[in-house]
Design an enzyme around this catalytic site. Structure first.
Site, short mmCIF file in Angstrom:
data_model
loop_
_atom_site.label_atom_id
_atom_site.label_comp_id
_atom_site.label_asym_id
_atom_site.label_seq_id
_atom_site.Cartn_x
_atom_site.Cartn_y
_atom_site.Cartn_z
CE LYS A 188 -5.64 14.68 -21.25
NZ LYS A 188 -5.64 13.58 -20.32
CB CYS B 254 -1.37 10.82 -21.73
SG CYS B 254 -2.16 9.67 -21.22
N1 SAJ Z 1 9.06 12.63 -17.93
C1 SAJ Z 1 10.49 13.03 -18.31
N2 SAJ Z 1 10.90 14.15 -17.37
C2 SAJ Z 1 9.90 14.70 -16.38
C3 SAJ Z 1 8.68 14.10 -16.33
C4 SAJ Z 1 8.44 13.16 -17.19
O1 SAJ Z 1 11.18 12.48 -19.03
O2 SAJ Z 1 10.43 15.57 -16.00
C5 SAJ Z 1 8.81 11.50 -18.70
C6 SAJ Z 1 8.20 9.95 -17.74
O3 SAJ Z 1 9.35 9.38 -17.44
C7 SAJ Z 1 7.29 9.45 -19.09
C8 SAJ Z 1 6.45 10.48 -19.64
O4 SAJ Z 1 7.33 11.75 -19.38
O5 SAJ Z 1 8.01 8.54 -19.88
C9 SAJ Z 1 5.14 10.91 -19.12
O6 SAJ Z 1 5.09 10.89 -17.58
P1 SAJ Z 1 4.06 11.90 -16.96
O7 SAJ Z 1 4.51 11.43 -15.43
O8 SAJ Z 1 4.63 13.26 -17.34
O9 SAJ Z 1 2.85 11.72 -17.34
P2 SAJ Z 1 1.81 10.62 -17.50
O10 SAJ Z 1 1.75 10.20 -18.91
O11 SAJ Z 1 1.75 9.44 -16.61
O12 SAJ Z 1 0.24 11.32 -17.07
C10 SAJ Z 1 -0.04 12.73 -17.92
C11 SAJ Z 1 -0.45 13.73 -16.92
N3 SAJ Z 1 -0.37 14.72 -17.69
C12 SAJ Z 1 0.29 16.17 -16.93
O13 SAJ Z 1 1.01 15.96 -16.04
C13 SAJ Z 1 0.29 17.32 -17.89
C14 SAJ Z 1 -1.58 13.37 -16.49
O14 SAJ Z 1 -2.03 14.43 -15.61
C15 SAJ Z 1 -2.76 13.15 -17.43
O15 SAJ Z 1 -4.20 12.73 -17.01
C16 SAJ Z 1 -2.17 11.63 -18.39
O16 SAJ Z 1 -1.03 12.47 -18.72
C17 SAJ Z 1 -3.32 11.83 -19.30
O17 SAJ Z 1 -4.05 10.82 -19.06
O18 SAJ Z 1 -3.42 12.46 -20.44
#
Ligand code: SAJ
Length: 423
Positions: free
Chosen positions: A218, A272
């Site tokens: 995780k 996360c």
């Molecule tokens: N972000 C960027 N650039 C990108 C992708 C995301 O700057 O190309 C930023 C987003 O704007 C945001 C942050 O990253 O601020 C996180 O967003 P996210 O969509 O990547 O992830 P979370 O936090 O909503 O959810 C993540 C997910 N993990 C992965 O994709 C590996 C989800 O599957 C997990 O269950 C969740 O964390 C968790 O609960 O751990």
């Protein structure tokens, strides 16, 4: 082993949807939470968090009598611990944030008096490596009358496993059912019991490993994404210096069949991705060099954006010598931590908007189509897209909400676009 009654400890973003899923499969579910308001809300058939479709599941589960919420744990055949694992607060600059296991400890100690021979205990909370073993030890200390996997292996009275949640906020209901699940039992028997439990509603594959690997899996998933975003964020800073359009650059590089660069932004938010990598770094600080650097790069990005805004203010004053700094209106487009959601917690966009409100003497407008009001203490006026276009001198795009893609760039002279939507 039949799981007639299932108890979920912690009714937040993961615990409540998980409880509702079991209840939707006609299992008797007892949700436990320390917050009386949360208990009352759920028992009235309502929800206290925003997640599409969840309200329908909870209302049905409560009205049909399959889900009820209580403050004190009761006997059950399986217990799922889904409480938060925040950081301990940092006292010194540059200190590595360390996980705070207080909630997992109190949840373990709360269920210890009611567990019985044959029960399964699953830790779902994102946890540093070794936490599941620690839970087993907390339980064993309180219940010397029962046997546990760490001392009695497959013959233990109590089964314990780590099965981390991996759902994406905004898609929780679908992903809970469809995602593959990592099952990290402390013994084979623990894994078998956990698979049986999750099979009640999980349609994805249940992949078996041990508890430590499940914990690390995780953390690895989120650290991998964090490091990848850090690469994109660093590229955006490099390209700004070299006068290259980073969005075009990434688009071109991603045409290569083995390159897949993520998108830069104003920083990394949420509960996360910006948190979990620290759980690796804090346990092996000398080894986790890249993961630590990635975190630092992403944490630096909001500060870099704020500097860009200060430069834009200076440029505006230079080309409008009759204006004073207090006359300059800045509009922040998007405040949530990622697109098309209403969650402002741990949002880099919110951090940037708040920071501008602290140093800038003029008006700050917030354009956030997903929320209806902002706390008045913030000093940011919530306005519509049209309103911002009429009133703002500087536009700062912080979140790539669909509404901003549809509206296109506003007719404002100075635009800082951290997501490349209007470029
Ligand atoms: N972000 C960027 N650039 C990108 C992708 C995301 O700057 O190309 C930023 C987003 O704007 C945001 C942050 O990253 O601020 C996180 O967003 P996210 O969509 O990547 O992830 P979370 O936090 O909503 O959810 C993540 C997910 N993990 C992965 O994709 C590996 C989800 O599957 C997990 O269950 C969740 O964390 C968790 O609960 O751990």
């Amino acid at each position: 082993m039949p799981f007639n009654t299932i108890s979920v400890i912690g009714l937040g973003y993961i615990g409540l949807p998980t409880a509702a899923m079991f209840a939707s499969r006609k299992k008797s579910v007892v949700g436990v939470d320390i917050n009386q308001k949360t208990i009352d809300t759920i028992n009235a058939g309502n929800i206290h968090i925003i997640e599409p479709e969840l309200d329908i599941f909870v209302r049905a589960a409560v009205s049909e009598g399959f889900l009820r919420a209580v403050m004190q744990p009761e006997q059950a055949d399986a217990f799922l611990i889904a409480v938060p694992t925040p950081f301990l607060s940092i006292t010194k600059e540059g200190e590595i944030p360390r996980p705070d296991l207080r909630f997992i400890e109190s949840a373990s100690k709360a269920i210890a008096p009611v567990i019985k021979k044959g029960d399964l205990i699953v830790l779902e909370s994102t946890s540093p490596v070794g936490t599941t073993e620690q839970v087993a030890q907390w339980l064993a200390d309180i219940r010397p009358d029962l046997t546990f996997p760490q001392t009695h292996g497959v013959k233990s009275d109590i089964r314990i496993a780590h099965c981390p949640e991996r759902v994406l906020p905004g898609h929780v209901v679908r992903e809970l059912i469809e995602n593959d699940r990592i099952i990290g039992g402390m013994t084979e028997k623990c894994s078998e019991a956990a698979i049986e439990l999750y099979r009640i509603f999980v349609e994805g594959e249940c992949m078996v490993t041990n508890a430590r690997t499940a914990e690390m899996a995780k953390l690895t998933e989120n650290a991998s994404r964090d490091v990848s975003i850090a690469f994109a964020n660093e590229l955006s800073i490099i390209c700004d210096k070299l006068e290259i359009n980073v969005w075009e650059l990434i688009r071109l590089a991603n045409q290569h069949p083995r390159v897949n660069i993520l998108q830069p932004g104003p920083g990394v938010g949420g509960h996360c991705i910006a948190v979990d990598p620290w759980f690796i770094v804090s346990s092996v600080p000398s080894e986790a060099k890249l993961i630590r650097t990635g975190r630092n790069v992403n944490d630096f990005k909001p500060k870099w954006v704020i500097e860009k805004i200060k430069i834009a203010i200076a440029n505006f004053l230079q080309s409008n010598p009759k204006k004073r700094v207090g006359d300059i209106v800045i509009a922040c487009y998007g405040l949530s931590f990622k697109p098309d959601i209403d969650d402002l917690r741990e949002s880099p966009s919110m951090l940037i908007a708040q920071n501008i409100a602290e140093f800038h003497k003029g008006k700050i407008l917030g354009v956030e189509p997903n929320i209806k009001e902002l706390p008045t203490s913030l000093n940011i006026e919530l306005v519509s897209i049209d309103d911002a276009e009429v009133r703002a001198d500087i536009a700062v795009l912080l979140v790539d909400h669909k509404e901003f893609k549809i509206s296109g760039a506003p007719n404002i002279k100075i635009i800082i676009d951290t997501k490349g939507v209007w470029l």
